[in-house]
Enzyme design. Sequence first.
Site, PDB file in Angstrom:
ATOM      1  N   HIS A  99      -2.167   1.252   7.147  1.00  0.00           N
ATOM      2  CA  HIS A  99      -2.540   1.375   5.737  1.00  0.00           C
ATOM      3  C   HIS A  99      -2.220   2.783   5.250  1.00  0.00           C
ATOM      4  O   HIS A  99      -2.500   3.773   5.934  1.00  0.00           O
ATOM      5  CB  HIS A  99      -4.028   1.090   5.568  1.00  0.00           C
ATOM      6  CG  HIS A  99      -4.495   1.161   4.149  1.00  0.00           C
ATOM      7  ND1 HIS A  99      -4.027   0.316   3.170  1.00  0.00           N
ATOM      8  CD2 HIS A  99      -5.377   1.989   3.533  1.00  0.00           C
ATOM      9  CE1 HIS A  99      -4.609   0.600   2.025  1.00  0.00           C
ATOM     10  NE2 HIS A  99      -5.427   1.619   2.219  1.00  0.00           N
ATOM     11  N   CYS A 131       0.823  -1.211   0.000  1.00  0.00           N
ATOM     12  CA  CYS A 131       0.000   0.000   0.000  1.00  0.00           C
ATOM     13  C   CYS A 131       0.859   1.263   0.000  1.00  0.00           C
ATOM     14  O   CYS A 131       0.442   2.288  -0.553  1.00  0.00           O
ATOM     15  CB  CYS A 131      -0.945  -0.007   1.202  1.00  0.00           C
ATOM     16  SG  CYS A 131      -0.120  -0.090   2.796  1.00  0.00           S
TER      17      CYS A 131
END
EC number: 3.4.19.12
Length: 708
Positions: free
Chosen positions: A585, A443
């Site tokens: 994230h 990510c």
Amino acid sequence: MSERGIKWACEYCTYENWPSAIKCTMCRAQRPSGTIITEDPFKSGSSDVGRDWDPSSTEGGSSPLICPDSSARPRVKSSYSMENANKWSCHMCTYLNWPRAISCTQCLSQRRTRSPTESPQSSGSGSRPVAFSVDPCEEYNDRNKPNTRTQHWTCSICTYENWAKAKKCVVCDHPRPNNIEAIELAETDEASSIINEQDRARWRGSCSSGNSQRRSPPTTKRDSEMKMDFQRIELAGAVGSKEELEVDFKKLKQIKNRMKKTDWLFLNACVGVVEGDLAAIEAYKSSGGDIARQLTADEVRLLNRPSAFDVGYTLVHLAIRFQRQDMLAILLTEVSQEAAKCIPAMVCPELTEQIRREIAASLHQRKGDFACYFLTDLVTFTLPADIEDLPPTVQEKVFDEVLDRDVQKELEEESPIINWSLELATRLDSRLYALWNRTAGDCLLDSVLQATWGIYDKDSVLRKALHDSLHDCSHWFYTRWKDWESWYSQSFGLHFSLREEQWQEDWAFILSLASQPGASLEQTHIFVLAHILRRPIIVYGVKYYKSFRGETLGYTRFQGVYLPLLWEQSFCWKSPIALGYTRGHFSALVAMENDGYGNRGAGANLNTDDDVTVTFLPLVDSERKLLHVHFLSAQELGNEEQQEKLLREWLDCCVTEGGVLVALQKSSRRRNHPLVTHMVEKWLDRYRQIRPCTSLSDGEEDDDDEDE
């Protein structure tokens, strides 16, 4: 009754010994105190000393008998005659075995004849007899250890068959006779000692707790290969013949040969859910695997865990079955969002592949001591201003499909990290939007390419450049990393020092993360990415790690400014990119295009034309504290004034009328890469086509269409 007519039963092997025996004649176990004595199954009298034992003569007694179970606790059975009638006598050692025993418990000799009380099915398959109920004590005698006997010699005292290498009897310690004829040949012995496959499976699963002299049988190369595969298979219940096992082995081998890399990653992900390994799931997702994929019958057979895996199960089903709440939240978010999301990179795969090739072509390695990779093009992704021309319902659909609403809410509402200044978000049109990103270990790399080129790092082009730059310039980055970590530990009062070997081990771990697709990255990797982009990276992130229940776990340490400090300032751009960090994230934070904002510089002379979009990125948090600058050297560290001076050198900074220190991010549609512009236009055309389908509340939209 004479002394010979009274015996004591061993609590381990149930062998009945004479009262004068201190140890058990069969298993050499010590005679326990207070042993229950049973009647002599032989005929009483001194003249019976040399007479053979007749098992049929023991039916007349009804004395209690000690029968050990798995926990070695004495149990008393009321009817000794029924037990004795159901047992069968071994033709080699005369030991009385339970009816379920297929081979003798003591000498492992094969049972020659079936007991009349057993059913025909009990001798071949090891199933329970039907004619009577099986006592739980029979489980003890039924643990026949499988072994293919090669050469044995029979003890002249206790008739126990010992291995050929044994110099004395294992049971009674009697020396081995010198008669060579007492040794039996392996060929004649194998015919009477065939081991059933059920005992073989039980032997594989057991720990080698038996007698040390009883060794495992020699196996051929073919048997060893089959054993390696059979160890992964749990044989439940009755097992078929060896031919059936070989058929199963060939079937499993065919299934394995047909499987691809993605199939193995999926099976590893399924096992990862059961064992709580999140890395296996991330590896499967990063390879482009389908989260909604279901287990097939062949895959369930290969996994061979019926209690865990069923046909038709997905990763979500497994997470629910094993109560993996953290994995379930990630998987459900992935499944629900992948079906509803539509980012520009998904609309036109051909253009996306061309952009990836363009990125690979623009990566070059600097010559000299600092041989770091860098990108030659300056590209900044922004949302097109044409979105505002769409009807409100279509605009809402656009934002639902391109943005991550959960990340946006967490950064805006749960904790004021972005868009906390009304001056920046409203008057200066510098509102930041969190683009939706894959929830995988890549990510960070995906968000960097989204903030610049608008695509994912699906081919790991950026990861390879990161890995090569870290290895080729390891000394440069290692020095910065070590100084920064030492200062950080001292500033937080940890006061610990590591040996050089420990520093090297931690650095080797950071290097290994860069080379593993799907592996989570750290602050050092962001610092290296700033050098590859040749521009600063600003991370707006949460300050604390939190579980899915909202519990605080620790500091994140990601928020701050990452400058390409190892480059010359003249070699770098001052226009930064922004990333958001929430609960493990990363997301790209981008602005929307605006037309002609050269007069919104809060008194600063921006020297921009009407085609340039300027976004004001705050360099302070909501409490007006300066963001940390990561990986500063000992000479660069200092107070906030020195850090602010350093920021002004590496970025275009100004102070707004509200007193907020900001960095200017500049982007131009004309200067942007044409492939990125074309990709965004094709993505936007998708929403322009569905515009006539929207319901109009009044005729204002129709008038706008006529004017266009």
